[in-house]
Design a protein around this motif. Structure first.
Motif, PDB file in Angstrom:
ATOM      1  N   SER A 177       1.550  73.948  42.617  1.00 47.51           N
ATOM      2  CA  SER A 177       3.169  75.022  43.863  1.00 47.51           C
ATOM      3  C   SER A 177       3.493  75.546  42.913  1.00 47.51           C
ATOM      4  N   ILE A 178       3.776  75.917  41.858  1.00 44.84           N
ATOM      5  CA  ILE A 178       4.758  75.847  40.390  1.00 44.84           C
ATOM      6  C   ILE A 178       3.544  76.968  40.075  1.00 44.84           C
ATOM      7  N   MET A 179       1.899  76.651  39.565  1.00 40.36           N
ATOM      8  CA  MET A 179       0.895  77.743  39.573  1.00 40.36           C
ATOM      9  C   MET A 179       1.042  79.087  40.813  1.00 40.36           C
ATOM     10  N   ARG A 180       0.301  78.244  42.172  1.00 40.06           N
ATOM     11  CA  ARG A 180       1.010  78.885  43.091  1.00 40.06           C
ATOM     12  C   ARG A 180       1.434  80.583  43.435  1.00 40.06           C
ATOM     13  N   PHE A 181       2.787  80.138  42.869  1.00 35.34           N
ATOM     14  CA  PHE A 181       4.110  80.687  43.237  1.00 35.34           C
ATOM     15  C   PHE A 181       4.500  81.553  41.702  1.00 35.34           C
ATOM     16  N   GLY A 182       3.777  81.537  40.865  1.00 34.82           N
ATOM     17  CA  GLY A 182       3.457  82.179  39.530  1.00 34.82           C
ATOM     18  C   GLY A 182       2.822  83.278  40.363  1.00 34.82           C
ATOM     19  N   SER A 183       1.450  83.210  40.597  1.00 31.03           N
ATOM     20  CA  SER A 183      -0.008  83.955  40.561  1.00 31.03           C
ATOM     21  C   SER A 183       0.451  84.667  41.524  1.00 31.03           C
ATOM     22  N   GLN A 184       0.820  83.796  42.571  1.00 30.34           N
ATOM     23  CA  GLN A 184       0.687  84.767  44.396  1.00 30.34           C
ATOM     24  C   GLN A 184       2.577  85.514  43.803  1.00 30.34           C
ATOM     25  N   GLN A 185       3.109  84.941  44.014  1.00 33.52           N
ATOM     26  CA  GLN A 185       4.365  85.293  44.070  1.00 33.52           C
ATOM     27  C   GLN A 185       5.785  86.492  42.883  1.00 33.52           C
ATOM     28  N   LEU A 186       5.479  85.673  42.029  1.00 33.13           N
ATOM     29  CA  LEU A 186       5.534  86.657  40.798  1.00 33.13           C
ATOM     30  C   LEU A 186       3.826  87.660  39.986  1.00 33.13           C
ATOM     31  N   HIS A 187       3.431  87.554  40.316  1.00 36.60           N
ATOM     32  CA  HIS A 187       1.789  88.086  40.162  1.00 36.60           C
ATOM     33  C   HIS A 187       1.868  88.070  38.229  1.00 36.60           C
ATOM     34  N   THR A 188       2.203  86.588  37.815  1.00 33.12           N
ATOM     35  CA  THR A 188       2.163  86.122  36.631  1.00 33.12           C
ATOM     36  C   THR A 188       1.068  85.841  36.510  1.00 33.12           C
ATOM     37  N   ASP A 189       0.356  85.539  34.954  1.00 37.46           N
ATOM     38  CA  ASP A 189      -0.671  84.711  34.878  1.00 37.46           C
ATOM     39  C   ASP A 189      -0.412  83.492  34.865  1.00 37.46           C
ATOM     40  N   VAL A 190      -0.893  82.028  34.826  1.00 34.97           N
ATOM     41  CA  VAL A 190      -0.269  81.027  34.601  1.00 34.97           C
ATOM     42  C   VAL A 190      -1.138  80.359  33.900  1.00 34.97           C
TER      43      VAL A 190
ATOM     44  N   PHE B 283      15.687  71.381  38.892  1.00 33.64           N
ATOM     45  CA  PHE B 283      15.502  70.765  38.297  1.00 33.64           C
ATOM     46  C   PHE B 283      16.516  71.688  36.557  1.00 33.64           C
ATOM     47  N   MET B 284      16.131  73.073  36.715  1.00 30.45           N
ATOM     48  CA  MET B 284      16.206  73.988  35.367  1.00 30.45           C
ATOM     49  C   MET B 284      17.295  74.717  35.622  1.00 30.45           C
ATOM     50  N   ALA B 285      18.098  74.288  37.189  1.00 32.78           N
ATOM     51  CA  ALA B 285      19.615  74.485  37.255  1.00 32.78           C
ATOM     52  C   ALA B 285      19.308  76.188  36.779  1.00 32.78           C
ATOM     53  N   LEU B 286      19.008  76.753  37.744  1.00 30.50           N
ATOM     54  CA  LEU B 286      18.997  77.908  37.742  1.00 30.50           C
ATOM     55  C   LEU B 286      18.795  78.845  39.819  1.00 30.50           C
ATOM     56  N   ALA B 287      19.380  80.106  39.414  1.00 33.42           N
ATOM     57  CA  ALA B 287      18.768  80.040  40.854  1.00 33.42           C
ATOM     58  C   ALA B 287      18.184  81.203  41.817  1.00 33.42           C
ATOM     59  N   GLU B 288      17.237  81.446  41.097  1.00 37.79           N
ATOM     60  CA  GLU B 288      16.060  81.939  41.408  1.00 37.79           C
ATOM     61  C   GLU B 288      14.789  81.323  40.089  1.00 37.79           C
ATOM     62  N   LEU B 289      13.809  81.773  40.900  1.00 44.26           N
ATOM     63  CA  LEU B 289      12.586  81.644  39.582  1.00 44.26           C
ATOM     64  C   LEU B 289      12.376  83.118  39.196  1.00 44.26           C
ATOM     65  N   GLY B 290      11.787  82.725  37.904  1.00 48.33           N
ATOM     66  CA  GLY B 290      11.330  83.693  37.239  1.00 48.33           C
ATOM     67  C   GLY B 290      10.297  84.133  36.405  1.00 48.33           C
ATOM     68  N   PRO B 291       8.901  84.739  35.685  1.00 45.43           N
ATOM     69  CA  PRO B 291       7.692  84.249  34.904  1.00 45.43           C
ATOM     70  C   PRO B 291       8.141  83.464  33.755  1.00 45.43           C
ATOM     71  N   ARG B 292       9.223  83.804  33.021  1.00 46.27           N
ATOM     72  CA  ARG B 292       9.897  83.199  32.312  1.00 46.27           C
ATOM     73  C   ARG B 292       9.855  82.243  31.953  1.00 46.27           C
ATOM     74  N   ASN B 293      10.883  81.132  33.676  1.00 42.25           N
ATOM     75  CA  ASN B 293      10.440  79.992  33.692  1.00 42.25           C
ATOM     76  C   ASN B 293       9.262  79.046  33.891  1.00 42.25           C
ATOM     77  N   LEU B 294       7.794  79.566  33.411  1.00 41.56           N
ATOM     78  CA  LEU B 294       6.680  79.347  33.662  1.00 41.56           C
ATOM     79  C   LEU B 294       6.004  78.468  32.367  1.00 41.56           C
ATOM     80  N   ASN B 295       7.055  78.309  31.888  1.00 38.78           N
ATOM     81  CA  ASN B 295       6.829  78.091  30.603  1.00 38.78           C
ATOM     82  C   ASN B 295       6.438  76.806  30.410  1.00 38.78           C
ATOM     83  N   GLU B 296       5.168  75.943  29.719  1.00 44.42           N
ATOM     84  CA  GLU B 296       4.464  75.050  28.947  1.00 44.42           C
ATOM     85  C   GLU B 296       5.664  74.236  28.844  1.00 44.42           C
ATOM     86  N   ASP B 297       6.795  74.275  28.217  1.00 45.95           N
ATOM     87  CA  ASP B 297       7.237  73.190  27.948  1.00 45.95           C
ATOM     88  C   ASP B 297       8.246  72.670  28.690  1.00 45.95           C
TER      89      ASP B 297
END
Length: 88
Positions: free
Chosen positions: A64-77, A25-39
């Protein structure tokens, strides 16, 4: 015991599916912390809603998105928690 492993495996499968759908949906090759913004997450969930996905599936996608952000990207969700509460 085997049933719990099957459920966990099934949940992991769906988590991967939701993450791939979000990435696509985001047309990304890979997800990063900046892609987990609220908007962006809200836009994705609205897209799922317009595609006829019920609230429980949208909630699973969000978790799933939140778990990925916290567990894989180690970012605050925590900024996504209010979105989850609205889906309950």
């Amino acid at each position: 015991m085997g049933d719990k492993r099957n459920v966990r495996s099934h949940q992991q499968d769906w988590a991967g599916i939701w993450l791939n759908r979000f990435r696509h949906f985001m047309a990304l090759a890979e997800l990063g912390p900046r892609n987990l913004n609220e908007d962006d997450v809200i836009r994705f969930l609205k897209h799922l809603k317009s595609a006829g996905k019920p609230a429980w599936q949208r909630r699973q996608a969000l978790l799933s998105i939140m778990r990925f952000g916290s567990q894989q990207l180690h970012t605050d969700v925590q900024h996504l928690v209010p979105i989850e509460q609205r889906l309950d």
